[in-house]
Write an enzyme that holds these catalytic residues in place. Structure first.
Site, mmCIF file in Angstrom:
data_model
loop_
_atom_site.group_PDB
_atom_site.id
_atom_site.type_symbol
_atom_site.label_atom_id
_atom_site.label_comp_id
_atom_site.label_asym_id
_atom_site.label_seq_id
_atom_site.Cartn_x
_atom_site.Cartn_y
_atom_site.Cartn_z
ATOM 1 N N ARG A 91 1.543 4.222 -2.685
ATOM 2 C CA ARG A 91 0.418 5.136 -2.956
ATOM 3 C C ARG A 91 -0.408 5.850 -1.922
ATOM 4 N NH1 ARG A 91 -0.780 -0.010 -3.624
ATOM 5 N NH2 ARG A 91 -2.836 -0.756 -3.332
ATOM 6 N N ASP A 112 -12.176 0.230 -5.002
ATOM 7 C CA ASP A 112 -11.300 -0.044 -5.933
ATOM 8 C C ASP A 112 -11.938 -1.394 -6.770
ATOM 9 O OD1 ASP A 112 -11.179 -2.236 -3.941
ATOM 10 O OD2 ASP A 112 -9.142 -2.035 -4.011
ATOM 11 N N ASN A 113 -13.334 -1.365 -6.463
ATOM 12 C CA ASN A 113 -14.053 -2.784 -7.042
ATOM 13 C C ASN A 113 -15.367 -2.349 -7.919
ATOM 14 O OD1 ASN A 113 -16.125 -3.677 -5.050
ATOM 15 N ND2 ASN A 113 -14.296 -3.400 -4.112
ATOM 16 N N CYS A 162 -26.234 5.281 -15.960
ATOM 17 C CA CYS A 162 -26.259 5.720 -17.246
ATOM 18 C C CYS A 162 -24.924 5.671 -18.241
ATOM 19 C CB CYS A 162 -26.738 7.106 -16.962
ATOM 20 S SG CYS A 162 -28.243 7.442 -16.107
ATOM 21 N N LYS A 198 -6.415 -0.008 8.963
ATOM 22 C CA LYS A 198 -6.134 1.448 8.377
ATOM 23 C C LYS A 198 -7.200 2.545 8.945
ATOM 24 C CE LYS A 198 -5.386 -0.172 3.474
ATOM 25 N NZ LYS A 198 -5.821 -0.169 2.153
ATOM 26 N N CYS A 253 -5.865 -6.541 -10.600
ATOM 27 C CA CYS A 253 -5.019 -5.347 -10.117
ATOM 28 C C CYS A 253 -3.460 -5.773 -9.864
ATOM 29 C CB CYS A 253 -5.351 -4.724 -8.770
ATOM 30 S SG CYS A 253 -5.758 -6.006 -7.567
ATOM 31 N N ASN A 262 0.940 -1.293 -0.094
ATOM 32 C CA ASN A 262 -0.002 -0.050 0.060
ATOM 33 C C ASN A 262 0.840 1.358 0.024
ATOM 34 O OD1 ASN A 262 -2.269 -1.431 2.668
ATOM 35 N ND2 ASN A 262 -2.325 -1.652 0.242
ATOM 36 N N CYS A 283 -3.039 -16.920 -3.648
ATOM 37 C CA CYS A 283 -2.297 -15.693 -4.585
ATOM 38 C C CYS A 283 -2.120 -14.750 -3.674
ATOM 39 C CB CYS A 283 -3.336 -15.643 -5.543
ATOM 40 S SG CYS A 283 -4.960 -14.462 -4.994
#
Length: 355
Positions: free
Chosen positions: A67, A124-125, A168, A80, A182, A64, A318
């Site tokens: 950024r 983020d998703n 829309c 966090k 990501c 993390n 993973c």
């Protein structure tokens, strides 16, 4: 309100004390305390937004730090929400903070969002974005959207003053196969700061009425060329007809994944000889992997299931837990009776706890 603190804003002819008072009266919910949420919160907090809502349940990981610049190395492994709250209080002790130690779900979205004037989606998703949109349409709340990809970012404001909604522009959630990974694509560290600051600016404009809000326009920022373009889009009447949330917003899995957290996983590793399948790419595996694990990349999993002992329990691993979820789904569809577990949070969470 300390008038001296905000004098550099209130002396602006097109802003003034009235706009500052609107900031003081505003209630803004920021969803996600990552690369986008941090600059949004730091600037809204510094500029004098009266009430800020913070919603997050993730922990700080070393990946993390390039950024998410509010956090430091000493914060790795911490919550966090707790770390951000303390640092934001140090920045502005007069702000009223509302904290939610959870992820946004269909079970809590309406209850949480109802209490705020404006939502800033710093998630983020895709599932969260569609959930935020639908909840905001139902509650008639505007929200500021931001998204990242590699060297680019996007910003817009949805559901503002009867303007277009997220659906829309993007009517249907993309399938799991269409969603970028990501861990494969990444993002340049400075891009979230730029996009998050643009989101904060749009939030200020919505609150104060100063300037022109990015409603009905998608701003696209290209960091490599330092260029911006705006794409206009129109409302779709059917997008306003949402009266209740969907049963699910899950784009990756259509059924419940059998997760195991990293603490339970570590206990098993130290007390038993378990079968762990690392589904990252071979390059990632060669760079770093846990001992006594086998590498079967997700991209080759279907052709190499014979390398997995289906008679034993299977633990899928993973980097972040996303690809292992997809591997779980693939194996469960082919071998429904197999005993399979997904290591939640992947190596990111594991190394934060046990490296």
């Amino acid at each position: 309100m300390n008038s001296q603190r905000y004098i550099r804003q209130t002396t602006l002819r097109d802003f003034g004390p009235k706009a500052q008072q609107k900031l003081q009266n505003a209630r803004v919910l920021v969803i996600g305390l990552g690369g986008l949420g941090i600059p949004v919160l730091q600037y809204l907090n510094a500029m004098g937004v009266g009430t800020l809502g913070l919603i997050e349940q993730d922990i700080i990981e070393i990946t993390n730090l390039q950024r998410q610049v509010l956090y430091g190395e000493s914060d790795i492994g911490k919550n966090k929400l707790e770390v951000a709250l303390q640092k934001l209080k140090d920045q502005n002790s007069t702000t009223n903070f509302k904290t939610y130690d959870t992820f946004l779900t269909r079970n809590n979205a309406l209850e949480i969002i109802r209490d705020f004037d404006l939502v800033v989606d710093a998630s983020d998703n895709f599932p969260t974005r569609y959930l935020v949109n639908d909840a905001c349409v139902i509650l008639k709340k505007p929200f500021v959207y931001g998204a990242l990809h590699s060297f680019e970012g996007q910003v817009s404001v949805f559901n503002y003053d009867k303007g277009p909604t997220y659906r829309c522009l993007f009517p249907i959630m993309p399938s799991a196969e269409e969603i970028p990974n990501c861990n494969d694509n990444g993002v340049l560290g400075v891009i979230p700061g730029i996009i998050g600051n643009l989101q904060a600016l749009e939030a200020v404009k919505v609150i104060t009425g100063v300037g022109t809000v990015l409603s009905g326009q998608l701003l696209i920022f290209d960091g490599l060329s330092a260029s911006m373009q705006k794409i206009n889009f129109k409302s779709r009447p059917e997008s306003y007809k949402i009266t209740e949330l969907q049963e699910t917003y899950d784009a990756v899995n259509c059924f419940i994944v059998n997760d195991i957290d990293v603490n339970a996983f570590q206990r098993l590793r130290t007390t038993a000889n378990i079968q762990v399948i690392d589904v990252r790419s071979s390059d990632e595996y060669e760079n770093y992997h846990l001992s006594d694990t086998k590498n079967v990349p997700l991209s080759a999993l279907e052709e190499h299931t014979e390398e997995i002992n289906l008679k034993e329990e299977i633990y899928l691993l993973c980097q972040s837990g996303k690809r292992s979820q997809m591997a779980y789904q693939l194996l469960k569809e082919r071998f429904p009776t197999a005993s399979i577990f997904n290591v939640k949070g992947g190596l990111n969470h594991y190394t934060a706890q046990y490296s």
